[in-house]
Scaffold this motif. Sequence first.
Motif, PDB file in Angstrom:
ATOM      1  N   ALA A 181       0.845  -1.195   0.000  1.00  0.00           N
ATOM      2  CA  ALA A 181       0.000   0.000   0.000  1.00  0.00           C
ATOM      3  C   ALA A 181       0.879   1.243   0.000  1.00  0.00           C
ATOM      4  N   ASP A 182       2.042   1.170  -0.548  1.00  0.00           N
ATOM      5  CA  ASP A 182       3.044   2.220  -0.785  1.00  0.00           C
ATOM      6  C   ASP A 182       4.428   1.597  -0.942  1.00  0.00           C
TER       7      ASP A 182
ATOM      8  N   THR B 169      -4.680   1.974  -3.260  1.00  0.00           N
ATOM      9  CA  THR B 169      -4.712   2.134  -1.816  1.00  0.00           C
ATOM     10  C   THR B 169      -3.353   2.660  -1.368  1.00  0.00           C
TER      11      THR B 169
ATOM     12  N   TYR C  36      -1.113   3.873   2.142  1.00  0.00           N
ATOM     13  CA  TYR C  36      -0.987   4.036   3.587  1.00  0.00           C
ATOM     14  C   TYR C  36      -0.728   5.502   3.929  1.00  0.00           C
ATOM     15  N   ARG C  37       0.148   6.145   3.181  1.00  0.00           N
ATOM     16  CA  ARG C  37       0.484   7.549   3.461  1.00  0.00           C
ATOM     17  C   ARG C  37      -0.742   8.452   3.306  1.00  0.00           C
TER      18      ARG C  37
ATOM     19  N   ASN D 144      -3.871   7.613   3.392  1.00  0.00           N
ATOM     20  CA  ASN D 144      -4.853   7.260   4.406  1.00  0.00           C
ATOM     21  C   ASN D 144      -4.482   7.837   5.771  1.00  0.00           C
ATOM     22  N   SER D 145      -3.191   7.776   6.115  1.00  0.00           N
ATOM     23  CA  SER D 145      -2.734   8.290   7.407  1.00  0.00           C
ATOM     24  C   SER D 145      -2.989   9.789   7.533  1.00  0.00           C
TER      25      SER D 145
ATOM     26  N   THR E 245      -9.568   2.838   8.174  1.00  0.00           N
ATOM     27  CA  THR E 245      -8.191   2.445   7.879  1.00  0.00           C
ATOM     28  C   THR E 245      -8.168   1.658   6.569  1.00  0.00           C
TER      29      THR E 245
ATOM     30  N   SER F 157      -6.969  -1.329   6.466  1.00  0.00           N
ATOM     31  CA  SER F 157      -6.865  -2.733   6.865  1.00  0.00           C
ATOM     32  C   SER F 157      -7.693  -3.626   5.945  1.00  0.00           C
TER      33      SER F 157
ATOM     34  N   ASN G  64      -5.173  -3.769   1.105  1.00  0.00           N
ATOM     35  CA  ASN G  64      -3.907  -3.674   0.369  1.00  0.00           C
ATOM     36  C   ASN G  64      -4.024  -4.421  -0.959  1.00  0.00           C
TER      37      ASN G  64
END
Length: 240
Positions: free
Chosen positions: A77-78, A209, A211-212, A214-215, A226, A228, A231
């Motif tokens: 996811a990154d 998707t 992670y960065r 989304n965060s 999230t 979760s 991915n």
Amino acid sequence: MTAYSHLIDGVAGIRHGFGDKTHMMPEALLPWQETLAVKKQVHGIHIHRVEGPAEQCGPADGVLTSTPGVLLSVLTADCLPLLFARRDGKRIAALHAGWRGLLAGIIEGFADMLAKDDDPADWVAAIGPSARPCCYEVDEGLVEDFLARLPIPGAIVNPAYRRLDLAAIARYKLNAAGFQAVDDIGHCTICATREEEAGTPAEHHFAYTSYRRNSKKRALDPAYPTISGRNQHSGLVILP
């Protein structure tokens, strides 16, 4: 927007693909989903040799097989998904390589593993969608760690202030390890978009998707969901 590598496409008897938000598992790989080798990715360097379908691999960030009909994939996811196929289609591999794995030497470890009975020059490699330097901003201390620990030109590692180019680092390492044919998909998981019908929410325009991304949204709104379980798979299989 499922992405493919022209190099791996050129290997007879292999199916592969890089997943996205719409198709977490590439459609071309769905017929083999039940054979998927199961592992727990831990941002390490262990590579598991897979012998049979749905094998339980334990903690591993790489998988390698010569068994037809067994699907190998990595979830990202990154981080970088790296796919490999022997030119004769007899062996395949997939690596999960985030910044930790690149620093720890997962690519070199894979090359050393092959060197026992094979030659990286007989393989093709593909670097999949990942966080790219257009968006991948990190702490300056991490940049300095990369520059101090890796024998790679600084302009490749750090093309702009507080930016890391994971794909360029991986390509350099792959070439240095003897992989002469390397394909880079080039998509940035943080900002790449896809065509959408007018009126669709902006969030739905993103292709992957991230992670960065989304965060950042969760920092503004803790109730934002999230990633979760969302991915994307990047994988390949030797046709039975």
